[in-house]
Scaffold this motif. Sequence first.
Motif, PDB file in Angstrom:
ATOM      1  N   ASP A  51      36.243   1.726  39.835  1.00 54.27           N
ATOM      2  CA  ASP A  51      34.850   2.088  39.530  1.00 54.27           C
ATOM      3  C   ASP A  51      34.357   3.176  40.475  1.00 54.27           C
ATOM      4  OD1 ASP A  51      34.521   0.443  37.380  1.00 54.27           O
ATOM      5  OD2 ASP A  51      33.434  -1.129  38.454  1.00 54.27           O
ATOM      6  N   ASP A  54      35.861   6.498  39.683  1.00 54.92           N
ATOM      7  CA  ASP A  54      35.326   7.068  38.438  1.00 54.92           C
ATOM      8  C   ASP A  54      33.885   7.552  38.579  1.00 54.92           C
ATOM      9  OD1 ASP A  54      37.724   6.516  37.187  1.00 54.92           O
ATOM     10  OD2 ASP A  54      37.012   4.643  36.272  1.00 54.92           O
ATOM     11  N   LYS A  55      33.079   6.852  39.387  1.00 51.75           N
ATOM     12  CA  LYS A  55      31.628   7.085  39.357  1.00 51.75           C
ATOM     13  C   LYS A  55      31.034   7.734  40.595  1.00 51.75           C
ATOM     14  CE  LYS A  55      31.065   3.163  36.261  1.00 51.75           C
ATOM     15  NZ  LYS A  55      30.647   1.761  36.133  1.00 51.75           N
ATOM     16  N   GLU A  57      30.474  10.470  43.442  1.00 48.08           N
ATOM     17  CA  GLU A  57      30.694  11.895  43.682  1.00 48.08           C
ATOM     18  C   GLU A  57      29.755  12.372  44.781  1.00 48.08           C
ATOM     19  OE1 GLU A  57      29.464  14.394  40.346  1.00 48.08           O
ATOM     20  OE2 GLU A  57      28.366  12.690  39.530  1.00 48.08           O
ATOM     21  N   THR A  67      26.408   7.536  43.180  1.00 40.88           N
ATOM     22  CA  THR A  67      26.781   7.378  41.772  1.00 40.88           C
ATOM     23  C   THR A  67      25.841   8.166  40.859  1.00 40.88           C
ATOM     24  OG1 THR A  67      25.473   5.342  41.688  1.00 40.88           O
ATOM     25  CG2 THR A  67      27.840   5.112  42.085  1.00 40.88           C
ATOM     26  N   GLN A  68      24.844   8.823  41.454  1.00 46.47           N
ATOM     27  CA  GLN A  68      23.970   9.691  40.658  1.00 46.47           C
ATOM     28  C   GLN A  68      23.890  11.055  41.332  1.00 46.47           C
ATOM     29  OE1 GLN A  68      20.424   7.051  41.280  1.00 46.47           O
ATOM     30  NE2 GLN A  68      19.381   8.969  41.797  1.00 46.47           N
TER      31      GLN A  68
END
Length: 200
Positions: A51, A54-55, A57, A67-68
């Motif tokens: 997770d 993938d999420k 950055e 994650t946003q």
Amino acid sequence: MAIGAGPEIERLMALLSKLPGLGPRSARRAALALLKRREQLLIPLTNAMQDAADKVESCRICGALSTQNPCATCADPGRDKTMICVVEEDSALWAMERVGAFSGRYHVLGGLLSALDGVRPEDLRIDGLVERVRSGHITEVIMALPATVEGQTTAHYVADRLRPLGNGVQITYLARGVPVGGDLDWLDDGTISHAFKQRR
């Protein structure tokens, strides 16, 4: 690492030993704990790491992991947009947020300048900081970098890059000195000397 353990276990231990604070012995113990508690530890950890891969950055504004994008701090309208606190890594940002003493924005450099390790200015997010100060209404940049040779070298380099912008930005540094609850007898000479110079 372990004789006859099999390539999968060997690889797991080799990868774990690359984590900060984990040497070969600690990696072996961690691998055994994960393998023995497959349902409770190994599988949930595998899913959590996937997770995160993938999420998570880097924020396009400050460089913090999130994650946003932009991150929650940069997107928060209640934060002071005129102040930027410069930190080495996300761990320092998290420490600052845990204390709750700062209500401005951050800039994560992603490391420190180091000739020995081959870390150059272009390897860090210094250009992004200069651009933020140049284009924004920034009144203060706080250098919250470690009190090490590399940390101070980086702080001085960043300050030298910001000063020519000439837009009245104040560059400040975190105070250094005697820690709360600290005993003078246990402190090094440099800390005591700096504490005297910075007394108020």
